[in-house]
Every structure is written in C-alpha cells, then in structure tokens.
Design a protein around this motif. Structure first.
Motif, PDB file in Angstrom:
ATOM      1  N   VAL A 125       7.170  -1.421  -8.031  1.00 30.93           N
ATOM      2  CA  VAL A 125       5.869  -1.374  -7.370  1.00 30.93           C
ATOM      3  C   VAL A 125       5.994  -0.487  -6.129  1.00 30.93           C
ATOM      4  CG1 VAL A 125       4.090  -2.718  -6.199  1.00 30.93           C
ATOM      5  CG2 VAL A 125       5.209  -3.645  -8.240  1.00 30.93           C
ATOM      6  N   ASP A 185       4.528   1.419  -2.525  1.00 28.09           N
ATOM      7  CA  ASP A 185       3.720   1.053  -1.355  1.00 28.09           C
ATOM      8  C   ASP A 185       2.340   1.704  -1.389  1.00 28.09           C
ATOM      9  OD1 ASP A 185       5.535  -0.656  -0.136  1.00 28.09           O
ATOM     10  OD2 ASP A 185       6.562   0.975   0.904  1.00 28.09           O
ATOM     11  N   ARG A 186       2.197   2.766  -2.135  1.00 30.26           N
ATOM     12  CA  ARG A 186       0.934   3.506  -2.186  1.00 30.26           C
ATOM     13  C   ARG A 186      -0.139   2.721  -2.935  1.00 30.26           C
ATOM     14  NH1 ARG A 186       0.269   8.805  -5.700  1.00 30.26           N
ATOM     15  NH2 ARG A 186      -1.974   8.655  -5.902  1.00 30.26           N
ATOM     16  N   GLN A 187      -1.325   2.667  -2.338  1.00 26.39           N
ATOM     17  CA  GLN A 187      -2.456   1.987  -2.967  1.00 26.39           C
ATOM     18  C   GLN A 187      -3.347   2.980  -3.692  1.00 26.39           C
ATOM     19  OE1 GLN A 187      -4.624  -0.327  -0.049  1.00 26.39           O
ATOM     20  NE2 GLN A 187      -3.578  -2.170  -0.747  1.00 26.39           N
ATOM     21  N   LYS A 219      -8.484  -2.585  -4.530  1.00 27.05           N
ATOM     22  CA  LYS A 219      -7.373  -1.742  -4.100  1.00 27.05           C
ATOM     23  C   LYS A 219      -6.097  -2.455  -4.529  1.00 27.05           C
ATOM     24  CE  LYS A 219      -9.626   0.432  -0.180  1.00 27.05           C
ATOM     25  NZ  LYS A 219      -9.544   1.822  -0.496  1.00 27.05           N
ATOM     26  N   ARG A 277      -1.711  -1.829  -5.309  1.00 25.26           N
ATOM     27  CA  ARG A 277      -0.558  -0.937  -5.170  1.00 25.26           C
ATOM     28  C   ARG A 277      -0.185  -0.417  -6.559  1.00 25.26           C
ATOM     29  NH1 ARG A 277       3.280  -4.737  -1.927  1.00 25.26           N
ATOM     30  NH2 ARG A 277       4.666  -3.827  -3.438  1.00 25.26           N
ATOM     31  N   GLU A 291       1.555  -2.611  -9.281  1.00 22.05           N
ATOM     32  CA  GLU A 291       1.201  -4.014  -9.071  1.00 22.05           C
ATOM     33  C   GLU A 291       0.170  -4.449 -10.119  1.00 22.05           C
ATOM     34  OE1 GLU A 291      -0.359  -6.503  -5.229  1.00 22.05           O
ATOM     35  OE2 GLU A 291      -1.314  -4.559  -5.591  1.00 22.05           O
ATOM     36  N   SER A 322      -6.369   9.163  -5.980  1.00 21.07           N
ATOM     37  CA  SER A 322      -6.516   8.015  -5.079  1.00 21.07           C
ATOM     38  C   SER A 322      -7.518   6.997  -5.616  1.00 21.07           C
ATOM     39  CB  SER A 322      -6.973   8.490  -3.695  1.00 21.07           C
ATOM     40  OG  SER A 322      -8.225   9.141  -3.805  1.00 21.07           O
TER      41      SER A 322
END
Length: 191
Positions: A54, A56-58, A82, A84, A87, A161
């Motif tokens: 997983v 850290d970027r969402q 939102k 990660r 995740e 994104s």
C-alpha cells in the motif's frame, strides 16, 4: 458444374463462419476487455495487495450511477472516496424497484480515464451477477475494490489523481443481460 458446386459450398461456408463470428464478437471482446482492462474495463481480483504494498499516495474515486430502461432508482451513497493506492476501499449503492413487479437487472461498469482500467480491481461487486429486486424493495449493494500499486509506475497512469467508476443497470431476462447490456457502454466522462 463441379467447380460451381465447390464455389457455392465455399461461399455458404464463408457465410456460416461470418455469421458465427458476428455472434461471438461481442462476448469475445467483452472477455478480452475484462482480462486485459482494455477500454476502461475493470478487472476482478481474488486478493487485495499486501499491507506492505500500500502506497502513501492517495487517489480520488468518484462514483457515477445510471439506469437504462428500468423502473428503479439507483444511487451511490457516496459521490467520492479518497483511498491510498493499494488500500482496499468499500462503497455502497442503493437500488429501489419503483414498480409493482419484480425486476431482474444487471449492472455494467466502466472506468475513466480508460488507461486506469487495468489497475482498478474489484474483490466483491453486485455487478458480477444478475440481481432480482422485488416490487418496492430497496437493496444496499456493496463493492470492495482497490487501485493496484502498479498504477503509480505505469508511464500512462502514474500522474492519475482521480478515477470515475460508472455503473449502468440494464434489464436482464432469464438471468442474462439483454442485448443492450451486452453492447459496449460509453464510459462516464469526469467533470
């Protein structure tokens, strides 16, 4: 005379082959898209990424709902989430049969941008099978999904994104989607 019969047999065989190919084209294309994620088609996953994968970027996941030729209301309980990358996320959708008869329906889905299709993967989804909804009944359907960590390293998707997951419910007859649901649905446009 024999030559004319041979040419006739070849032509008849060609017609039979082309007719079979025409009927097989949509299911084969659909299977190809589901296996490869081509054209924004979402993949079905068996397991989620391991915790150490997983990132850290969402990423923002938007939810779009549509109904085609059915007496029902269909809505996402949340318009966006939102999560990660890597995740597992969970989203809920409400479906209400507004008629006085049971309906059978199946949801088709797609994601945009199309390049993110191979990386948006579902662990659990109501779209995997035909749903029967009784008159006046409201059902809450969950989906469990993740965005695969490989999205962050693919040249075409590493800057993504936002992903929009779009569902359209279609009528189903005898447990199978109707011809409209077997066709390709246009992906939702974000914005």
């Amino acid at each position: 005379m024999k030559r004319n019969h041979l040419i006739g047999a070849i032509c008849a065989g060609g017609v039979v082959f082309m007719t079979g190919a025409a009927f097989a084209a949509v299911p084969l294309y659909k299977m190809f898209c589901q296996v490869t994620g081509f054209d924004g088609t979402v993949r079905r996953a068996e397991v989620a990424p391991a915790a150490e994968d997983v990132l850290d970027r969402q990423i923002t996941v938007r939810f779009d709902t549509n109904v085609r030729d059915l007496p029902m209301r269909f809505r996402a309980e949340q318009t966006l989430q939102k999560v990660r990358i890597g995740e597992t996320g969970m989203a809920y959708f409400d479906v209400t049969n507004t008629s006085d008869k049971p309906i059978q329906a199946r949801a088709a889905y797609n994601v945009v941008p199309e390049s993110t299709g191979p990386y948006f993967q579902k662990l659990q989804c109501f779209c995997f099978e035909t749903q029967t909804i009784q008159p006046g009944q409201t059902i809450k359907f969950p989906i469990q999904y993740f965005v695969a960590p490989e999205l962050a390293t693919d040249r075409e998707t590493r800057g993504a994104s936002e992903i929009t997951l779009s569902y359209t419910f279609y009528p189903a007859k005898d447990g199978a989607p109707t011809a409209a649901a077997n066709g390709l649905i246009a992906p939702a446009r974000a914005g």
